[in-house]
Design a protein around this motif. Structure first.
Motif, PDB file in Angstrom:
ATOM      1  N   ALA A 195       0.820  -1.324   0.097  1.00 37.81           N
ATOM      2  CA  ALA A 195       0.033   0.276  -0.040  1.00 37.81           C
ATOM      3  C   ALA A 195       0.733   1.323  -0.033  1.00 37.81           C
ATOM      4  CB  ALA A 195      -1.149   0.137   1.034  1.00 37.81           C
ATOM      5  N   ASN A 196       1.981   1.319   0.689  1.00 33.66           N
ATOM      6  CA  ASN A 196       2.918   2.405   0.740  1.00 33.66           C
ATOM      7  C   ASN A 196       3.954   1.824   1.339  1.00 33.66           C
ATOM      8  OD1 ASN A 196       2.275   2.097   3.766  1.00 33.66           O
ATOM      9  ND2 ASN A 196       0.564   3.160   3.562  1.00 33.66           N
ATOM     10  N   ASP A 219       3.864  -0.099   4.746  1.00 34.90           N
ATOM     11  CA  ASP A 219       3.480  -1.465   4.704  1.00 34.90           C
ATOM     12  C   ASP A 219       4.421  -2.276   3.935  1.00 34.90           C
ATOM     13  OD1 ASP A 219       1.820  -3.726   3.981  1.00 34.90           O
ATOM     14  OD2 ASP A 219       1.266  -2.828   2.145  1.00 34.90           O
TER      15      ASP A 219
HETATM   16  C1  LIG Z   1      -0.261   2.803   4.606  1.00 32.47           C
HETATM   17  O1  LIG Z   1      -1.015   1.424   4.590  1.00 32.47           O
HETATM   18  C2  LIG Z   1      -1.530   0.634   5.523  1.00 32.47           C
HETATM   19  C3  LIG Z   1      -2.130  -0.519   5.317  1.00 32.47           C
HETATM   20  O2  LIG Z   1      -2.938  -0.278   4.006  1.00 32.47           O
HETATM   21  C4  LIG Z   1      -2.588   1.872   5.956  1.00 32.47           C
HETATM   22  O3  LIG Z   1      -3.118   1.222   7.392  1.00 32.47           O
HETATM   23  C5  LIG Z   1      -1.861   3.174   6.399  1.00 32.47           C
HETATM   24  O4  LIG Z   1      -2.822   3.999   6.810  1.00 32.47           O
HETATM   25  C6  LIG Z   1      -1.327   4.017   5.083  1.00 32.47           C
HETATM   26  N1  LIG Z   1      -0.451   4.894   5.637  1.00 32.47           N
HETATM   27  C7  LIG Z   1      -0.404   5.888   4.974  1.00 32.47           C
HETATM   28  C8  LIG Z   1       0.357   7.025   5.497  1.00 32.47           C
HETATM   29  O5  LIG Z   1      -1.071   6.167   4.008  1.00 32.47           O
END
Ligand SMILES: *[C@@H]1O[C@H](CO)[C@@H](O)[C@H](O)[C@H]1NC(C)=O
Ligand SMILES: *[C@@H]1O[C@H](CO)[C@@H](O)[C@H](O)[C@H]1NC(C)=O
Length: 238
Positions: free
Chosen positions: A163-164, A167
């Motif tokens: 996702a990022n 993750d």
């Molecule tokens: C990154 O991905 C995780 C898992 O999907 C999510 O819970 C989290 O909010 C995301 N963080 C950002 C900064 O977007």
């Protein structure tokens, strides 16, 4: 690749305080020592848990295979993505400090090493257009008879697999890494780690989730000094 979780018979040595030693992986030395002839991972030349000859396989781009693990199962990694992958590999194999975060059950593994958010975000950006078939690079492979890794699932771009950056950092290598809330008391696998390590290792209360704010402050101060010094020398670390 960090192949630790596979060591099923990992002896659970009742923490005989090996924080000054090395992890007990198949390529690790018993104790860190200087390696002046490193080809890669030179961040750890002064005190290294890997032999210089281990780094030969990381010295040529593209990196095809490290120990038994192929890095190119979904095509060659881009140079920038490869560089980040190398930094992680170097830390696990060679850092004399990795054992500070030794996994309580698997002595060839690390657990919850604090990474900087910015490092994870940059790493993600560098790799987002590259492809992988493993979400967890320790577990999600088919191992053949000679221990070599093969894809179990389809190759997907990193940007779809993770996702990022958070993750990716917290799941790609199982429990090995976590993203730190601090922007100073965290590692980014470059020279700035020297500052972070000093403060991370001086931490007295092991499991306090929030590091004392004075430690944070001291770290930030020293990091600023370090950065100023580096700029004077005219050699950035990135
Ligand atoms: C990154 O991905 C995780 C898992 O999907 C999510 O819970 C989290 O909010 C995301 N963080 C950002 C900064 O977007
Ligand atoms: C690497 O070097 C070490 C020490 O010099 C040696 O024990 C080891 O066998 C070497 N490994 C390989 C793969 O050449």
């Amino acid at each position: 690749m960090l192949r630790f979780a596979i060591t099923l018979f990992a002896v659970i040595t009742s923490s005989t305080c090996q924080k000054n030693g090395c992890l007990e992986g198949d390529t690790h030395k018993a104790n860190p020592s200087p390696e002046p002839d490193m080809h890669e991972c030179t961040l750890y030349s002064e005190s290294s848990c890997c032999y210089a000859n281990f780094t030969e396989q990381l010295a040529h781009s593209p990196v095809i295979k490290v120990s038994n693990s192929y890095w190119n199962r979904c095509g060659q990694l881009s140079k920038s993505c490869e560089d980040f992958t190398k930094r992680i590999e170097c830390f696990y194999r060679c850092s004399p400090h990795a054992a500070h975060w030794i996994h309580p059950k698997h002595t060839d593994a690390i657990q919850s090493v604090p990474l900087c958010q910015s490092f994870c975000d940059d790493w993600y950006e560098a790799c987002q257009d590259d492809s992988t078939c493993a979400y967890n690079w320790l577990m999600d492979w088919e191992q053949d008879g000679s221990g070599e890794n093969h894809c179990k699932r389809e190759c997907r771009p990193y940007r779809e697999m993770y996702a990022n950056g958070t993750d990716m950092c917290q799941n790609m290598w199982g429990e090995s890494f976590k993203v730190s809330e601090s922007s100073c008391l965290c590692l980014q696998m470059n020279k700035k780690d020297m500052v972070a390590i000093k403060h991370l290792l001086s931490e007295s209360s092991e499991e306090s989730s929030s590091m004392s704010s004075s430690e944070e402050h001291a770290c930030q101060k020293r990091l600023l000094k370090f950065e100023a010094l580096q700029q004077e020398e005219g050699k950035g670390t990135r």
